[in-house]
Design a protein around this motif. Structure first.
Motif, PDB file in Angstrom:
ATOM      1  N   LEU A   6       0.832  -1.210   0.000  1.00  0.00           N
ATOM      2  CA  LEU A   6       0.000   0.000   0.000  1.00  0.00           C
ATOM      3  C   LEU A   6       0.863   1.256   0.000  1.00  0.00           C
ATOM      4  CD1 LEU A   6      -2.765  -1.024   2.570  1.00  0.00           C
ATOM      5  CD2 LEU A   6      -3.012  -0.804   0.093  1.00  0.00           C
ATOM      6  N   ARG A   7       1.897   1.244   0.846  1.00  0.00           N
ATOM      7  CA  ARG A   7       2.800   2.402   0.901  1.00  0.00           C
ATOM      8  C   ARG A   7       3.533   2.592  -0.420  1.00  0.00           C
ATOM      9  NH1 ARG A   7       3.343   0.867   6.556  1.00  0.00           N
ATOM     10  NH2 ARG A   7       4.913  -0.698   6.027  1.00  0.00           N
ATOM     11  N   ALA A  10       1.110   4.145  -2.967  1.00  0.00           N
ATOM     12  CA  ALA A  10       0.863   5.558  -2.659  1.00  0.00           C
ATOM     13  C   ALA A  10       2.067   6.412  -3.043  1.00  0.00           C
ATOM     14  CB  ALA A  10       0.547   5.715  -1.170  1.00  0.00           C
ATOM     15  N   SER A  11       3.249   5.913  -2.740  1.00  0.00           N
ATOM     16  CA  SER A  11       4.468   6.646  -3.081  1.00  0.00           C
ATOM     17  C   SER A  11       4.605   6.792  -4.590  1.00  0.00           C
ATOM     18  CB  SER A  11       5.684   5.918  -2.502  1.00  0.00           C
ATOM     19  OG  SER A  11       6.879   6.576  -2.854  1.00  0.00           O
ATOM     20  N   VAL A  13       2.159   6.914  -6.802  1.00  0.00           N
ATOM     21  CA  VAL A  13       1.197   7.924  -7.253  1.00  0.00           C
ATOM     22  C   VAL A  13       1.772   9.325  -7.069  1.00  0.00           C
ATOM     23  CG1 VAL A  13      -1.030   9.005  -6.734  1.00  0.00           C
ATOM     24  CG2 VAL A  13      -0.854   6.515  -6.889  1.00  0.00           C
ATOM     25  N   THR A 155      -5.953  11.455 -12.897  1.00  0.00           N
ATOM     26  CA  THR A 155      -5.184  11.665 -11.661  1.00  0.00           C
ATOM     27  C   THR A 155      -4.086  12.690 -11.939  1.00  0.00           C
ATOM     28  OG1 THR A 155      -4.025   9.614 -12.267  1.00  0.00           O
ATOM     29  CG2 THR A 155      -5.674   9.472 -10.509  1.00  0.00           C
TER      30      THR A 155
END
Length: 323
Positions: A6-7, A10-11, A13, A155
């Motif tokens: 998950l991290r 996110a990083s 993105v 995005t």
């Protein structure tokens, strides 16, 4: 999904979107300057158009422009085709957002905008698009990839458009000489508005509310005055209401420590001379700064000829939301 994954996602993105914004620097060119020029010389309003995610970004850009000195509002392109086109006048400038540059609802409006003679600025991700080719000024906000792993959800493209909108707004802000005080006037309900608009006169105690004594008053009389007015201090003035000093709760404690007789001592013997004062009409935020700097809780306010006009207490500023 594992937390590390998950991290990592996110990083990724944030990295992709940061790169998209970084690439915009090379597009701050003559077209950007021309867009600013059109908006600076607009005699009406800047009308922002966009649909879907671009519409959400357009609403934010319009709000930012309006709050920084460039009157603007958002119009939904579909609603414009059903009556809201009447909101756009020949004095306006239109800022149209479309990543593809082929948004049907916006393209439908092009003949009407041309007929009105309204200058059109387009922010698209496709310099060869219909919208870009029909605009008076086109700014390229294309991105190399969306941060969405499917490459579908807007995005990076919406982030880039929003960032370019902010760049336009800030450039116009500077060009107009827009100040912090101007910003506060468009945000009167916010904390910044209160800090930049509220004056000492708006919150100070005046008239009979002001605790005051003359130098020959007995200290016990000064204590009674302080108790009646409830501000923890009294201002010592001469016969013409010029401020000579102050006596505070803290001064009382120090006087008692020296075993001063409150029934016999005069206020002049224990008051603080050359006390800090502030001019009437000064920003309340400046009064707060002085209180914090000099570690005092009350501040006499004087008029243009140095006479007592009021008194400010730290609690007054807290209640007014200046802090």
């Amino acid at each position: 999904m594992h937390p590390d994954k998950l991290r990592q996602l996110a990083s990724q993105v944030l990295t992709i979107e940061a790169q998209a914004v970084e690439q915009l620097k090379s597009r701050i060119d003559g077209d950007f300057v021309n867009a600013c020029d059109l908006m600076l010389h607009c005699q009406g309003r800047i009308v922002v158009l966009g649909i879907g995610k671009s519409g959400h970004i357009g609403g934010k850009i319009a709000a930012t422009l309006a709050s920084t000195g460039s009157p603007a509002f958002f119009v939904h392109p579909a609603e414009a085709s059903h009556g809201d086109m009447g909101m756009i006048t020949a004095r306006d400038v239109v800022l149209a957002l479309s990543n593809s540059g082929e948004t049907d609802e916006i393209l439908t409006l092009l003949p009407l905008l041309k007929r009105l003679g309204v200058p059109l600025i387009a922010l698209t991700g496709n310099p060869a698009s219909t919208l870009a080719n029909n605009a008076d000024v086109h700014i390229d906000v294309s991105v190399s990839q969306e941060a969405c792993p499917l490459g579908l959800a807007p995005t990076s493209s919406t982030t880039a458009t929003l960032a370019m909108g902010d760049a336009l707004a800030v450039a116009l802000l500077e060009a107009r000489g827009f100040t912090a005080e101007d910003f506060a006037r468009s945000h009167p309900g916010g904390r910044l508005g209160r800090r930049l608009l509220l004056l000492t006169d708006d919150v100070m105690h005046i008239g009979a509310q002001i605790p005051r004594n003359v130098p020959d008053d007995l200290l016990k009389d000064a204590l009674l005055e302080m108790s009646r007015k409830g501000l923890g201090t009294t201002v010592v003035v001469d016969g013409e209401e010029r401020v000579l000093g102050v006596f505070t709760d803290g001064d009382l404690r120090r006087a008692l420590d020296r075993q001063v007789d409150v029934h016999a001592a005069r206020v002049a013997e224990v008051m603080i001379r050359d006390c800090k004062t502030i001019a009437s009409g000064t920003l309340a935020a400046e009064a707060l700064r002085m209180m914090q700097q000099y570690k005092i809780n009350a501040l006499p306010v004087v008029n243009s000829v140095g006479k007592l006009a009021g008194i400010l207490n730290m609690h007054d500023l807290l209640r007014a939301g200046v802090l």
